[in-house]
Design a protein around this motif. Sequence first.
Motif, short mmCIF file in Angstrom:
data_model
loop_
_atom_site.label_atom_id
_atom_site.label_comp_id
_atom_site.label_asym_id
_atom_site.label_seq_id
_atom_site.Cartn_x
_atom_site.Cartn_y
_atom_site.Cartn_z
N GLU A 5 0.84 -1.21 0.00
CA GLU A 5 0.00 0.00 0.00
C GLU A 5 0.87 1.26 0.00
N TYR A 6 1.97 1.23 0.74
CA TYR A 6 2.87 2.39 0.81
C TYR A 6 3.44 2.69 -0.58
N VAL A 7 3.93 1.66 -1.26
CA VAL A 7 4.50 1.85 -2.60
C VAL A 7 3.43 2.38 -3.55
N PHE A 8 2.25 1.81 -3.48
CA PHE A 8 1.15 2.21 -4.36
C PHE A 8 0.78 3.69 -4.17
N LYS A 9 0.77 4.14 -2.93
CA LYS A 9 0.31 5.50 -2.64
C LYS A 9 1.39 6.56 -2.81
N HIS A 10 2.65 6.19 -2.65
CA HIS A 10 3.72 7.19 -2.63
C HIS A 10 4.56 7.24 -3.90
N PHE A 11 4.33 6.30 -4.84
CA PHE A 11 5.12 6.26 -6.07
C PHE A 11 4.18 6.24 -7.28
N GLN A 12 4.46 7.11 -8.24
CA GLN A 12 3.62 7.23 -9.42
C GLN A 12 3.94 6.17 -10.45
N TYR A 13 2.90 5.68 -11.11
CA TYR A 13 3.06 4.72 -12.20
C TYR A 13 3.23 5.52 -13.49
N ILE A 14 4.47 5.56 -14.02
CA ILE A 14 4.77 6.33 -15.23
C ILE A 14 5.62 5.46 -16.15
N LYS A 15 5.11 5.14 -17.31
CA LYS A 15 5.86 4.35 -18.29
C LYS A 15 6.98 5.19 -18.90
N GLY A 16 8.11 4.56 -19.14
CA GLY A 16 9.20 5.20 -19.86
C GLY A 16 10.18 5.97 -19.01
N ILE A 17 9.89 6.15 -17.73
CA ILE A 17 10.79 6.94 -16.88
C ILE A 17 11.95 6.09 -16.38
N THR A 18 11.81 4.76 -16.42
CA THR A 18 12.86 3.86 -15.96
C THR A 18 13.15 2.81 -17.03
N THR A 19 14.21 2.02 -16.82
CA THR A 19 14.58 0.93 -17.71
C THR A 19 14.72 -0.35 -16.90
N ILE A 20 15.06 -1.44 -17.59
CA ILE A 20 15.23 -2.71 -16.88
C ILE A 20 16.43 -2.69 -15.95
N GLU A 21 17.31 -1.71 -16.11
CA GLU A 21 18.50 -1.61 -15.27
C GLU A 21 18.35 -0.58 -14.16
N THR A 22 17.19 0.02 -14.01
CA THR A 22 16.97 1.02 -12.97
C THR A 22 17.11 0.40 -11.58
N THR A 23 17.82 1.07 -10.70
CA THR A 23 18.06 0.56 -9.35
C THR A 23 16.99 1.06 -8.38
N VAL A 24 16.97 0.45 -7.21
CA VAL A 24 16.05 0.89 -6.15
C VAL A 24 16.35 2.33 -5.75
#
Length: 310
Positions: free
Chosen positions: A148-167
């Motif tokens: 729930e925390y991840v869902f509420k505090h992080f936006q779902y945006i395509k294209g802003i990251t790649t398969i190599e994006t780190t935490v």
Amino acid sequence: MPIFNIHHITRYEYDRPVKESTNEIKIYPYQSPDQETLQHDLVITGQPEVQLFQDYWGNKFGSFNVLPVHQKLVIESRLIVRTTAPSQLRINFHGTWQQLEEETAGQLLLLELATPDIVKAQDKIDTITREIQEKTHSAAAAVEYGAEYVFKHFQYIKGITTIETTVDEVLEHKAGVCQDFAHLLLAILRRLHIPCRYVSGYICPNKNGMRGEGATHAWIEAWLPQYGWAGIDPTNNVWVTNNHVKLSVGRHFSDCSPVKGTFKGPARQQLSVFVSVGYEDGHVFEDMNNVNTHQQENDQEVSDGLSVQQ
């Protein structure tokens, strides 16, 4: 028990001939009581022999080579699968932290999956875990609150990251897609010493508004005391039921990549991934992703790339 028709095409196209392509595919449904494979057809350019194996995590995977010169490699999977999991899970929220510790003691695989990775912004992860510990009383509640925390505090945006994006980059952007949210939740839960694993598959919600429909999808499974593995999808803030089809599991995405490999040649490649999900009511959802990969160097073995998770 819904039945899904899933069509998954991974296509590599090269601007000049390449050779000696060696590949590994994890596009076979995971062996589980929660899903049943009714039919699975696989067609690959050149019709190479596919050797089947099982990896450390219990995933079925195929290995094949395309040795002759070629300018295109297409891997096409047609899957008919029935999900047998209930539409609502009866999660045990009474399993205590002590019971979790007792169940994982001496279990090397669970202990490995409970070991945190190194995160530069550890203070941010610790802030989140302290909040979870203050507001929850069991491992199951902690998993649910973490998603729930991840869902509420992080936006779902395509294209802003790649398969190599780190935490660390996800924490900085405060945005990403399902793969990013899965890795972030894994970092949070492992900091709480909860065994958890990355899951790759498909989400098949049939027009109910879930994010990631029609594409390859990612979520996590956590080990809950007196219950076992339970899936939770932080991208949609739901426990995983019969709308998810599981392909593979592992510690991270790299253990679950649907397609990866190498080739020899000085070519520039273009990767595209098409997925369609057909439902019993006749509705079909389609998703296409195009990825331009970097320039390759002459006669170097280079990665064929990985199927993109959305």
